[in-house]
Scaffold this motif. Structure first.
Motif, short mmCIF file in Angstrom:
data_model
loop_
_atom_site.label_atom_id
_atom_site.label_comp_id
_atom_site.label_asym_id
_atom_site.label_seq_id
_atom_site.Cartn_x
_atom_site.Cartn_y
_atom_site.Cartn_z
N SER A 8 -5.39 -20.59 -26.91
CA SER A 8 -6.62 -21.37 -26.93
C SER A 8 -7.81 -20.46 -26.76
O SER A 8 -7.79 -19.50 -26.01
N GLN A 15 -6.28 -26.72 -19.91
CA GLN A 15 -4.86 -26.58 -19.64
C GLN A 15 -4.06 -26.93 -20.88
O GLN A 15 -4.31 -27.94 -21.53
N VAL A 16 -3.11 -26.12 -21.23
CA VAL A 16 -2.22 -26.37 -22.36
C VAL A 16 -0.80 -26.40 -21.85
O VAL A 16 -0.35 -25.45 -21.21
N TYR A 402 -3.82 -14.68 -20.70
CA TYR A 402 -3.14 -15.74 -21.45
C TYR A 402 -1.81 -16.08 -20.78
O TYR A 402 -1.14 -15.20 -20.23
N SER A 406 2.76 -20.81 -23.02
CA SER A 406 1.96 -21.84 -23.69
C SER A 406 0.93 -21.26 -24.65
O SER A 406 0.46 -21.95 -25.55
N ALA A 408 -2.01 -20.50 -23.68
CA ALA A 408 -3.32 -20.92 -23.21
C ALA A 408 -4.10 -19.76 -22.61
O ALA A 408 -3.52 -18.88 -21.98
#
Length: 461
Positions: A8, A15-16, A402, A406, A408
């Motif tokens: 992201s 949040q992912v 990161y 995920s 993210a």
């Protein structure tokens, strides 16, 4: 891996969930979870609260009640707690120099920190003694900048390289604080161009990367003559030298402690895997990892002999498994842009969403900027985070963190006034140090936000 599976670029508060990368069903996902997820009896959630993470306070209470039957935290339990405390608070300034910072690295045990600057300057700080300068080194035979440094495993010697074929080695265990090359101390020069009479020897030999082997007996170096060098320190000579790529080799490292397998990355856009046991008879790579659209600036090994990450001038970090490597590729099948120069131009917008047609990487991380210099990236420490994160400097003057699983962006550390070429996470504590072209060495510590109040991660474990 699908090209669309990227990290992201939203703010770090976004949040992912793990479901965002459900396609990442792979060994590294399982290994990361084993290293960083708590015991099920310490982390079991109440009905209806399955989406909420277990708090460290709850885990501590369950540990004291001996829910797991062990009476203590396992390494994975500890990693789960410590990885919740990201080093995003601050920063405090350790030092401010008059020239650009290029290299910053903790020693493996975290007791020393090394910083290398453009104008022939290297400083070694004693972390355990309040970041006191233990060694102040003035380099010799420097061209442009310090490109890389490496500490020996016993922390007695340091090697430094610049844009020249000569690597210098300094005894940092001596009592002398001021180490001026060949004035107060001898800086032995190891000439990698000596006796270079091979077909590829006519090119300039400028060293971009240098590393000690785990046993401290050898050095491995990446050069602008498209070659990799292995130097035997005991014999005081080059033991292996071979043409590795079709362009500058920007980075090289050992895959694990055995020292048999090496990884390299080049401006030809390829990462390659080399087995030294096969090089004597055949100077061919054991395999090639394809996926970057532009040159590779840095590689970091996970240390398990299988997985690595690479930073690329295509503004991405790639995660790789060497078991997926190609064994018959000789050059990058993707034709790179010849009109773009990363040193002075922004990355073209029309290239940002292109996926390499032969991409075999496991995952791609986007958000940071790889421009102007050879930006570095790393796995987070195994001891404290279970290598749950990937972090990198960036040309937008920040550090990005990161989530490995995920993708993210979990933190963006912004303070510097110049590109952050290098950064280093303490092996045991939630502390990260960044070095920038603004000359500042900055230290970031764990966040003291309200969700973490009342728990000191450095004490509870």
């Amino acid at each position: 891996m699908e090209c669309g599976a990227t990290g992201s670029t939203e703010p770090s508060s976004t949040q992912v969930s793990d479901e965002a990368w459900d396609h990442l069903h792979h060994d590294i996902a399982q290994l990361t979870r084993l290293q960083s997820e708590p015991h099920k009896l310490l982390s079991r959630r109440l009905p209806g609260l399955s989406t909420l993470p277990i708090s460290p306070v709850e885990m501590l209470a369950r540990r004291e009640a001996n829910f797991s039957g062990r009476g203590r935290f396992s390494p994975a339990d500890s990693c789960h707690v410590l990885s919740r405390y990201l080093p995003e608070n601050g920063p405090s300034v350790i030092d401010k120099m008059d020239s650009s910072g290029y290299v910053s690295q903790f020693s493996p045990d975290g007791s020393l920190f090394v910083a290398g600057f453009q104008e022939s300057h290297i400083r070694i700080y004693n972390v355990d003694r309040g970041w006191k300068v233990q060694k102040d080194i003035r380099a010799r035979s420097l061209r442009w900048t310090i490109t890389d440094v490496s500490l020996s495993p016993n922390k007695s010697f340091l090697v430094y390289a610049s844009l020249s074929p000569i690597i210098h080695i300094v005894n940092i265990a001596s009592s002398t604080t001021e180490s001026v090359a060949n004035v107060t101390e001898i800086h032995d020069g190891l000439d990698l161009s000596a006796g270079n009479d091979n077909d590829y020897g006519h090119q300039a030999c400028n060293i971009f990367s240098v590393k000690f082997s785990t046993d401290g007996r050898e050095l491995i170096a990446a050069s602008s003559d498209a070659s990799i060098y292995v130097y035997d320190l005991g014999a005081n000579r080059i033991s292996i030298r071979f043409p590795a790529h079709r362009s500058d080799v920007n980075t090289v490292c050992f895959a694990d402690e055995s020292g048999h397998i090496m990884y390299s990355g080049s401006d030809d856009g390829l990462c390659k895997v080399w087995d030294r046991r096969c090089l004597i008879k055949n100077e061919q790579a054991s395999g090639v990892l394809v996926g970057h659209l532009e040159g590779v600036t840095f590689i970091d090994s996970r240390g398990d002999g299988r997985h690595l990450i690479s930073n690329g001038k295509d503004q991405t970090i790639k995660l790789w498994d060497i078991r997926k490597m190609s064994s018959n590729l000789t050059q990058n099948p993707y034709e790179r842009s010849s009109q773009w120069d990363y040193r002075c131009m922004e990355y073209p917008d029309h290239l940002k969403n292109i996926c390499h047609p032969s991409d075999i990487s496991l995952a791609t991380f986007k958000g940071h900027a790889v421009l102007r210099t050879l930006i570095r990236c790393y796995f987070s420490p195994a001891n404290s985070t279970g290598q749950k994160y990937i972090y990198t400097g960036s040309a937008d003057n920040s550090v990005y963190i990161y989530d490995l699983l995920s993708g993210a962006e979990v933190a963006k550390l912004s303070y510097h006034d110049g590109p952050v070429r290098d950064c280093s996470w303490h092996p045991d504590f939630p502390t990260l140090v960044s070095s920038s072209w603004d000359g500042v060495i900055a230290k970031w510590d764990f966040s003291d936000s309200s969700q973490n109040q009342g728990t000191d991660s450095c004490v509870i474990l």
